[in-house]
Design an enzyme around this catalytic site. Structure first.
Site, PDB file in Angstrom:
ATOM      1  N   CYS A 114      11.461   2.168   7.386  1.00 51.16           N
ATOM      2  CA  CYS A 114      12.078   3.227   8.191  1.00 51.16           C
ATOM      3  C   CYS A 114      12.083   2.810   9.656  1.00 51.16           C
ATOM      4  CB  CYS A 114      11.319   4.535   8.002  1.00 51.16           C
ATOM      5  SG  CYS A 114      12.060   5.926   8.873  1.00 51.16           S
TER       6      CYS A 114
ATOM      7  N   GLU B 178      12.971   4.757  -2.008  1.00 53.20           N
ATOM      8  CA  GLU B 178      11.676   5.388  -1.772  1.00 53.20           C
ATOM      9  C   GLU B 178      11.221   5.056  -0.362  1.00 53.20           C
ATOM     10  OE1 GLU B 178       8.464   3.839  -1.522  1.00 53.20           O
ATOM     11  OE2 GLU B 178       9.214   1.804  -1.666  1.00 53.20           O
TER      12      GLU B 178
ATOM     13  N   ARG C  58      -1.648   9.029  -2.856  1.00 51.32           N
ATOM     14  CA  ARG C  58      -0.504   8.431  -2.161  1.00 51.32           C
ATOM     15  C   ARG C  58       0.720   9.308  -2.363  1.00 51.32           C
ATOM     16  NH1 ARG C  58      -0.591   3.053  -0.968  1.00 51.32           N
ATOM     17  NH2 ARG C  58       1.321   2.100  -0.177  1.00 51.32           N
TER      18      ARG C  58
ATOM     19  N   ARG D 167       5.047   9.521  -1.798  1.00 52.91           N
ATOM     20  CA  ARG D 167       6.281   8.803  -1.472  1.00 52.91           C
ATOM     21  C   ARG D 167       7.458   9.770  -1.573  1.00 52.91           C
ATOM     22  NH1 ARG D 167       5.056   4.480   1.241  1.00 52.91           N
ATOM     23  NH2 ARG D 167       7.047   3.500   0.773  1.00 52.91           N
TER      24      ARG D 167
END
Length: 414
Positions: free
Chosen positions: A148, A186, A231, A233
């Site tokens: 990103c 993702e 985690r 995503r």
């Protein structure tokens, strides 16, 4: 002897329940003080008290075993961008996909992919130099976890042209050249709010501009998908417009329970042997002495000597915020905190729950649900980086099975 696995089926620790419900732990503690929840003497909440929450019901109503039986009605093909050390690719392979091309810039990650799957077409190098036109019309799914980067909004359309100079632009170019049936991207959860949501809005506009219908993006928590790690995503799934009317997509079902570090490190439901010894970072002597004072599941505030707290934290001791990642020791009876690219970074410490040392590389891999025979190549720091950046294999496989079901639905309606 206390049966941790039995507890994990019937009860939640306060921390685990907070993670499942996406609440701070103090919110659960407040409900206990108000009498809305009752904790037993060991600090656990019985599942019967919280089964009205949809997140908790998702474990009870699991269709995981049925989804495991999903197989492609014909061989489905895959192109993956930003492939890293292979977490997503391996999960997609387990779901039944055949990889036609995997692109990755990092030389060590490419070595890992080639070592473990010599038959995979691994294209090493800058994605901007890769020509995808030869794959036009031949690919069922294109996947990728694009970094990103900062987006520029100099233009007014907030579309394809405005993403030039970013790696998402290169992914969009690959989509334009390949025209896959389905896209799955993702990224980190933070993409939802990056630049006040403008980044995600741009991405949505580009997907639409390319001729795809986007399923509403969803943040998936790895703990729901047989992964012993907290985690998260952000997952984006888009279907080519001409196929969208025939398509039937469902997000993967949760597994039956939450996995813990005990599941990762010991023989049982996840692995058929205890975790093997592997290379790993070491603590300097003084740091090891200080970390030895931190109890299992604790962090710097749990060190009883305030002078040692000050020594370790230095200026950070006087700043606001909990800084709960500092001097953090994991708990055997909880999932791991999100793995980073190194286990001994001061802000995001990942100390072994019982031994006073950072997590070893094979322990890292198990937390990401890589099988023990998946061998990472490169230096120790390169191995930590590949594992820390990966999509957990079990979560990738669950997503892969959802994509297989989607493609099956399209095939059966042709």
């Amino acid at each position: 002897m206390f049966d941790v696995q039995e507890k994990s089926y019937n009860q939640f620790s306060l921390e685990m329940l907070a993670d499942i419900l996406s609440l701070p732990k103090r919110a659960i503690e407040t409900r206990i003080k108000k009498g809305e929840l009752r904790a037993c003497s060991e600090g656990f909440i019985d599942k019967t008290q919280v089964q009205h929450f949809p997140e908790v019901r998702s474990f009870q109503n699991s269709t995981w075993d049925e989804e495991l039986k999903v197989k492609p009605v014909r061989p489905f093909s895959l192109v993956e961008l930003f492939a890293g050390g292979g977490g997503l690719a391996l999960g997609m392979e387990q779901a039944g996909f055949k990889s036609l091309l995997l692109n990755e810039l990092d030389k060590h990650a490419c070595s890992t992919l080639r070592y473990n799957r010599p038959d995979w077409n691994v294209v090493e190098g800058d994605i901007s130099k890769v020509d995808f036109t030869s794959f036009e019309g031949e690919v069922d799914v294109l996947t990728g976890g694009f970094p990103c980067q900062a987006f520029s909004y100099a233009g007014k359309s907030l579309g394809f042209e405005d993403t030039r100079g970013t790696l998402f632009f290169e992914m969009a170019r690959a989509i334009k050249e390949i025209k896959p049936k389905v896209i799955m991207a993702e990224n980190v959860r933070a993409l939802l709010t990056h630049d006040d949501g403008k980044t995600l809005e741009t991405i949505k506009n580009v997907i639409s501009e390319l001729g795809y219908s986007l399923i509403e993006p969803k943040v998936l928590k790895a703990i729901f998908y047989k992964v012993p790690q907290k985690r998260e995503r952000l997952i984006l799934v888009a279907i080519r417009n001409d196929l969208y009317p025939k398509a039937d997509f469902k997000w993967p079902s949760a597994y039956k329970r939450v996995m813990t570090l005990k599941d990762a490190f010991e023989q049982g439901e996840l692995f058929d042997s205890d975790v093997p010894v592997s290379c790993g970072q070491k603590y300097p002597q003084r740091k090891a002495e200080i970390m030895n004072m931190v109890p299992q599941g604790g962090y710097w505030r749990d060190i009883k000597d305030i002078e040692v707290q000050k020594e370790y934290m230095q200026k950070s001791f006087y700043l606001g915020g909990g800084k709960t990642g500092m001097a953090r020791r994991l708990s055997m009876n909880e999932p791991s905190l999100t793995l980073t690219t190194a286990p001994a970074q001061k802000q995001t410490e990942r100390c072994h729950p019982i031994e006073t040392r950072p997590l070893q590389t094979r322990e890292y891999a198990r937390i990401q649900t890589f099988p023990d025979d998946w061998c990472f190549q490169g230096s120790m720091s390169a191995i930590y980086k590949q594992i820390g950046n990966a999509v957990p294999v079990n979560m990738a496989a669950a997503l892969g099975r959802s994509l297989v079901s989607l493609l099956n639905s399209i095939e059966l309606k042709k």
